[in-house]
Enzyme design. Sequence first.
Site, PDB file in Angstrom:
ATOM      1  NE  ARG A  62       4.097 -11.602   2.285  1.00 36.31           N
ATOM      2  CZ  ARG A  62       5.208 -10.870   2.205  1.00 36.31           C
ATOM      3  NH1 ARG A  62       5.879 -10.552   3.302  1.00 36.31           N
ATOM      4  NH2 ARG A  62       5.649 -10.431   1.061  1.00 36.31           N
ATOM      5  CE  LYS A  67       3.751  -7.368  -0.767  1.00 35.59           C
ATOM      6  NZ  LYS A  67       4.011  -6.012  -0.264  1.00 35.59           N
ATOM      7  CD  GLU A 117       4.674  -3.003   8.173  1.00 35.63           C
ATOM      8  OE1 GLU A 117       5.630  -3.488   7.538  1.00 35.63           O
ATOM      9  OE2 GLU A 117       3.510  -3.448   8.104  1.00 35.63           O
TER      10      GLU A 117
HETATM   11  N1  PLP Z   1       5.981  -4.280   5.120  1.00 35.60           N
HETATM   12  C1  PLP Z   1       5.231  -3.817   4.120  1.00 35.60           C
HETATM   13  C2  PLP Z   1       4.075  -2.953   4.441  1.00 35.60           C
HETATM   14  C3  PLP Z   1       5.539  -4.169   2.789  1.00 35.60           C
HETATM   15  O1  PLP Z   1       4.815  -3.705   1.770  1.00 35.60           O
HETATM   16  C4  PLP Z   1       6.642  -5.002   2.535  1.00 35.60           C
HETATM   17  C5  PLP Z   1       6.949  -5.411   1.166  1.00 35.60           C
HETATM   18  O2  PLP Z   1       6.620  -6.485   0.743  1.00 35.60           O
HETATM   19  C6  PLP Z   1       7.394  -5.452   3.617  1.00 35.60           C
HETATM   20  C7  PLP Z   1       7.031  -5.072   4.896  1.00 35.60           C
HETATM   21  C8  PLP Z   1       8.553  -6.344   3.399  1.00 35.60           C
HETATM   22  O3  PLP Z   1       8.169  -7.671   3.183  1.00 35.60           O
HETATM   23  P1  PLP Z   1       9.072  -8.646   2.353  1.00 35.60           P
HETATM   24  O4  PLP Z   1      10.401  -8.651   3.013  1.00 35.60           O
HETATM   25  O5  PLP Z   1       8.398  -9.965   2.449  1.00 35.60           O
HETATM   26  O6  PLP Z   1       9.137  -8.113   0.981  1.00 35.60           O
HETATM   27  C1  COI Z   2       7.966  -5.331  -1.816  1.00 41.53           C
HETATM   28  O1  COI Z   2       8.970  -5.064  -1.152  1.00 41.53           O
HETATM   29  O2  COI Z   2       7.899  -6.348  -2.541  1.00 41.53           O
HETATM   30  C2  COI Z   2       6.799  -4.497  -1.761  1.00 41.53           C
HETATM   31  O3  COI Z   2       5.768  -4.995  -2.063  1.00 41.53           O
HETATM   32  C3  COI Z   2       6.954  -3.107  -1.330  1.00 41.53           C
HETATM   33  C4  COI Z   2       6.234  -2.102  -2.182  1.00 41.53           C
HETATM   34  C5  COI Z   2       6.738  -2.051  -3.587  1.00 41.53           C
HETATM   35  C6  COI Z   2       4.761  -2.224  -2.067  1.00 41.53           C
END
Ligand code: PLP
Ligand code: COI
Length: 339
Positions: A80, A183, A219
């Site tokens: 990612r 991200k 989301e």
């Molecule tokens: N959506 C957003 C905007 C986020 O910041 C996060 C955190 O990382 C997620 C979703 C969840 O992603 P992940 O499950 O890969 O941590």
């Molecule tokens: C995560 O879940 O790792 C995130 O990045 C969410 C937040 C702390 C930005």
Amino acid sequence: MNAIDWSNLSFGYMKTDYNVRSYYKDGKWSTPTETGSEYIDIHMAATCLHYGQEAFEGLKAFKGKDGKIRIFRMRDNALRMISSSQGTLMAELPVEIFEEAVVKAVKLNERFVPPYGSGASLYIRPLLIGMGAQVGVKPANEYLFVVFVTPVGPYFKEGFKPTPVAILRGYDRAAPLGTGTIKIGGNYAASLVAGDKAHKMGYSAVLYLDAREKKYLDECGPANFFGIKDNTYITPQSSSILPSITNKSLMQLAEDMGLKVERRPVPEEELATFEEAGQVGTAAVISPILRVDDIDENKSYVISKDGNAGPVSTKLYNKLRGIQLGDEPDTHGWVTVLD
Ligand code: PLP
Ligand code: COI
């Protein structure tokens, strides 16, 4: 070091012993090396400061009953970050260097990995920034990759207790063909005002609608959304949401448990039909949703009738945590066990 109260950690920064860094110069990445400094010496014209050439990741390490440390789906985070680099014209960090740096950062800070049973984990934060000086809007020619770690408790102080979320129609997090799927810091800067407003009104997060039609669920600020009804796990499909690794894992676990899984546009009105719903992410894990209030339309969708997490969310949470901690078999090859 004062003893850490592992069971009462919040989601915040705590200084650890080392962070690990790799520099990109003349087209090459350096071997990741550790430093004890928490600071970065940076040129005032660096592109990360002016033009937002910045991407980050979030993943976790856990201590099992067997005393071993497990890192969850590290490769997916590495991939990612490459996708974030492609979306911002930053140098791409090879998966192997990402993994080497993450493992090194965890091992060097082993004494900060929360013990089994504490409910806490070691949050790992990889960061990639444009370091080269530019004044014109152009990508940098030098980059820095840093991995730091910090022990954390629940992202929302309520933990696994359902919290209310708000729809605020006056704000978007990301444009339909913008940067929502990667991200990068800019997406979070764009979410601060709405997030602050929601927090002041007593909500744990904003649930964003699609920016074009304001009709479908996108989301939450820091997490994906899912709903449960009729033995089905439903999660929005959209061109502006971050592909959550936790959500991808839960879709697989839901399927393994015999649930149907649907990834499709989810109209706001469908909230009225969900038996359970939650925010999902590395930090949030599963944070069940109590109620969704559409503030501007004066509508309210009660999800949790009794104020508790529902049975499907609870089962999914336990299964995911079980795999992360090593209590359940890692049948999908998601876990890296450190030696
Ligand atoms: N959506 C957003 C905007 C986020 O910041 C996060 C955190 O990382 C997620 C979703 C969840 O992603 P992940 O499950 O890969 O941590
Ligand atoms: C995560 O879940 O790792 C995130 O990045 C969410 C937040 C702390 C930005």
